[in-house]
Scaffold this motif. Structure first.
Motif, PDB file in Angstrom:
ATOM      1  N   LEU A  13       0.821  -1.214   0.000  1.00  0.00           N
ATOM      2  CA  LEU A  13       0.000   0.000   0.000  1.00  0.00           C
ATOM      3  C   LEU A  13       0.855   1.264   0.000  1.00  0.00           C
ATOM      4  N   ARG A  14       1.921   1.267   0.784  1.00  0.00           N
ATOM      5  CA  ARG A  14       2.796   2.446   0.865  1.00  0.00           C
ATOM      6  C   ARG A  14       3.448   2.731  -0.493  1.00  0.00           C
ATOM      7  N   PHE A  15       3.960   1.695  -1.150  1.00  0.00           N
ATOM      8  CA  PHE A  15       4.616   1.890  -2.450  1.00  0.00           C
ATOM      9  C   PHE A  15       3.613   2.421  -3.473  1.00  0.00           C
ATOM     10  N   ARG A  16       2.444   1.794  -3.568  1.00  0.00           N
ATOM     11  CA  ARG A  16       1.398   2.246  -4.492  1.00  0.00           C
ATOM     12  C   ARG A  16       1.020   3.705  -4.208  1.00  0.00           C
ATOM     13  N   ASP A  17       0.803   4.019  -2.953  1.00  0.00           N
ATOM     14  CA  ASP A  17       0.344   5.361  -2.600  1.00  0.00           C
ATOM     15  C   ASP A  17       1.410   6.429  -2.840  1.00  0.00           C
ATOM     16  N   ARG A  18       2.666   6.098  -2.608  1.00  0.00           N
ATOM     17  CA  ARG A  18       3.743   7.054  -2.910  1.00  0.00           C
ATOM     18  C   ARG A  18       3.781   7.362  -4.410  1.00  0.00           C
ATOM     19  N   LEU A  19       3.641   6.327  -5.245  1.00  0.00           N
ATOM     20  CA  LEU A  19       3.658   6.538  -6.696  1.00  0.00           C
ATOM     21  C   LEU A  19       2.433   7.319  -7.163  1.00  0.00           C
ATOM     22  N   ARG A  20       1.310   7.130  -6.518  1.00  0.00           N
ATOM     23  CA  ARG A  20       0.095   7.846  -6.909  1.00  0.00           C
ATOM     24  C   ARG A  20       0.214   9.347  -6.680  1.00  0.00           C
ATOM     25  N   VAL A  21       0.953   9.769  -5.659  1.00  0.00           N
ATOM     26  CA  VAL A  21       0.997  11.201  -5.325  1.00  0.00           C
ATOM     27  C   VAL A  21       2.261  11.915  -5.803  1.00  0.00           C
ATOM     28  N   ASP A  22       3.292  11.192  -6.162  1.00  0.00           N
ATOM     29  CA  ASP A  22       4.574  11.817  -6.509  1.00  0.00           C
ATOM     30  C   ASP A  22       4.870  11.622  -7.998  1.00  0.00           C
ATOM     31  N   VAL A  23       4.615  12.657  -8.783  1.00  0.00           N
ATOM     32  CA  VAL A  23       4.792  12.578 -10.237  1.00  0.00           C
ATOM     33  C   VAL A  23       6.244  12.283 -10.608  1.00  0.00           C
ATOM     34  N   ALA A  24       7.196  12.928  -9.938  1.00  0.00           N
ATOM     35  CA  ALA A  24       8.607  12.712 -10.257  1.00  0.00           C
ATOM     36  C   ALA A  24       9.012  11.263  -9.991  1.00  0.00           C
ATOM     37  N   LEU A  25       8.559  10.726  -8.884  1.00  0.00           N
ATOM     38  CA  LEU A  25       8.861   9.344  -8.541  1.00  0.00           C
ATOM     39  C   LEU A  25       8.228   8.386  -9.552  1.00  0.00           C
ATOM     40  N   ARG A  26       7.000   8.670  -9.934  1.00  0.00           N
ATOM     41  CA  ARG A  26       6.292   7.852 -10.924  1.00  0.00           C
ATOM     42  C   ARG A  26       7.025   7.876 -12.271  1.00  0.00           C
ATOM     43  N   THR A  27       7.492   9.048 -12.669  1.00  0.00           N
ATOM     44  CA  THR A  27       8.230   9.197 -13.930  1.00  0.00           C
ATOM     45  C   THR A  27       9.545   8.426 -13.874  1.00  0.00           C
ATOM     46  N   GLU A  28      10.233   8.525 -12.754  1.00  0.00           N
ATOM     47  CA  GLU A  28      11.501   7.806 -12.584  1.00  0.00           C
ATOM     48  C   GLU A  28      11.274   6.296 -12.648  1.00  0.00           C
ATOM     49  N   TYR A  29      10.219   5.827 -12.006  1.00  0.00           N
ATOM     50  CA  TYR A  29       9.926   4.400 -11.998  1.00  0.00           C
ATOM     51  C   TYR A  29       9.562   3.911 -13.405  1.00  0.00           C
ATOM     52  N   ALA A  30       8.772   4.673 -14.122  1.00  0.00           N
ATOM     53  CA  ALA A  30       8.397   4.300 -15.491  1.00  0.00           C
ATOM     54  C   ALA A  30       9.639   4.187 -16.374  1.00  0.00           C
ATOM     55  N   SER A  31      10.555   5.130 -16.230  1.00  0.00           N
ATOM     56  CA  SER A  31      11.791   5.107 -17.013  1.00  0.00           C
ATOM     57  C   SER A  31      12.621   3.866 -16.677  1.00  0.00           C
ATOM     58  N   LEU A  32      12.735   3.579 -15.393  1.00  0.00           N
ATOM     59  CA  LEU A  32      13.486   2.393 -14.968  1.00  0.00           C
ATOM     60  C   LEU A  32      12.851   1.131 -15.552  1.00  0.00           C
ATOM     61  N   LYS A  33      11.540   1.022 -15.481  1.00  0.00           N
ATOM     62  CA  LYS A  33      10.864  -0.175 -15.980  1.00  0.00           C
ATOM     63  C   LYS A  33      11.076  -0.352 -17.481  1.00  0.00           C
ATOM     64  N   ARG A  34      11.026   0.733 -18.230  1.00  0.00           N
ATOM     65  CA  ARG A  34      11.249   0.620 -19.680  1.00  0.00           C
ATOM     66  C   ARG A  34      12.675   0.168 -19.982  1.00  0.00           C
ATOM     67  N   THR A  35      13.635   0.710 -19.244  1.00  0.00           N
ATOM     68  CA  THR A  35      15.034   0.310 -19.428  1.00  0.00           C
ATOM     69  C   THR A  35      15.223  -1.163 -19.095  1.00  0.00           C
ATOM     70  N   LEU A  36      14.635  -1.584 -17.985  1.00  0.00           N
ATOM     71  CA  LEU A  36      14.774  -2.980 -17.561  1.00  0.00           C
ATOM     72  C   LEU A  36      14.048  -3.933 -18.499  1.00  0.00           C
ATOM     73  N   GLN A  37      12.963  -3.473 -19.086  1.00  0.00           N
ATOM     74  CA  GLN A  37      12.237  -4.304 -20.055  1.00  0.00           C
ATOM     75  C   GLN A  37      13.159  -4.706 -21.206  1.00  0.00           C
ATOM     76  N   GLU A  38      13.975  -3.796 -21.653  1.00  0.00           N
ATOM     77  CA  GLU A  38      14.892  -4.083 -22.747  1.00  0.00           C
ATOM     78  C   GLU A  38      15.924  -5.131 -22.340  1.00  0.00           C
ATOM     79  N   ARG A  39      16.414  -5.042 -21.102  1.00  0.00           N
ATOM     80  CA  ARG A  39      17.427  -5.984 -20.606  1.00  0.00           C
ATOM     81  C   ARG A  39      16.857  -7.343 -20.252  1.00  0.00           C
ATOM     82  N   PHE A  40      15.606  -7.366 -19.770  1.00  0.00           N
ATOM     83  CA  PHE A  40      15.049  -8.587 -19.202  1.00  0.00           C
ATOM     84  C   PHE A  40      13.750  -9.036 -19.873  1.00  0.00           C
ATOM     85  N   ALA A  41      13.614  -8.819 -21.164  1.00  0.00           N
ATOM     86  CA  ALA A  41      12.359  -9.123 -21.868  1.00  0.00           C
ATOM     87  C   ALA A  41      11.888 -10.563 -21.657  1.00  0.00           C
TER      88      ALA A  41
END
Length: 168
Positions: free
Chosen positions: A122-150
């Motif tokens: 719940l804490r992780f979900r809620d932090r991402l819901r309210v923090d745009v910068a954190l959400r953007t950083e996480y999205a970028s990380l996930k896209r990068t990791l998708q390429e490495r770990f498809a």
């Protein structure tokens, strides 16, 4: 459409249909196991509006005791969930639902309400819901990791763990 082949990683843009897919599944869960559980929550990236995600609905279910997990098992199987067993600190007791063989649509994590995993989901979900910068950083990380770990879901998940620990 939700669903992803087992073991693969594919990040897709946020979809406005994900909350409705969760709500529909929650309704089914409440009707079948609602009397045995304390809470049911939409977790993971599909629970965060605007966040790119794997197209799988993650659900956390809180129970009072491990005995309640055992009471829920046959009822969840009747709902079409596959019993994947106890992953302990790596996701609680896990069930998955598929729309076709090996194409996962839902991951259900059942933990006791006092398990730190419950609060962390719940804490992780809620932090991402309210923090745009954190959400953007996480999205970028996930896209990068998708390429490495498809083709390596476990590697993808492990590679995200440092970010998740930092947020928590």
């Amino acid at each position: 459409m939700i669903g992803l082949e087992r073991g693969t990683v594919r990040i897709v843009p946020s979809n406005d249909e994900w909350p409705a897919a969760y709500a529909q599944e929650r309704h089914c869960l409440c009707s079948r196991i609602g009397h045995l559980v304390l809470d049911i929550q939409h977790i993971g990236s599909t629970a965060v509006p605007g966040l790119a995600a794997k197209p799988i609905i993650d659900i956390a279910v809180a129970v009072a005791s491990p005995a309640d997990v055992q009471r829920c098992r046959p009822l969840l199987v009747e709902l079409g969930y596959l019993d994947r067993g106890d992953a302990g600190r790596e996701g609680g007791y896990v069930f998955v639902k598929e729309r076709a063989p090996e194409v996962r649509t839902h991951h259900l994590h059942m933990v006791t309400i006092d398990d730190p995993q419950w609060a962390n989901y719940l804490r992780f979900r809620d932090r991402l819901r309210v923090d745009v910068a954190l959400r953007t950083e996480y999205a970028s990380l996930k896209r990068t990791l998708q390429e490495r770990f498809a083709g390596d879901r476990q590697g993808y998940t492990e590679a995200k763990s440092a970010f998740i620990r930092r947020v928590l």
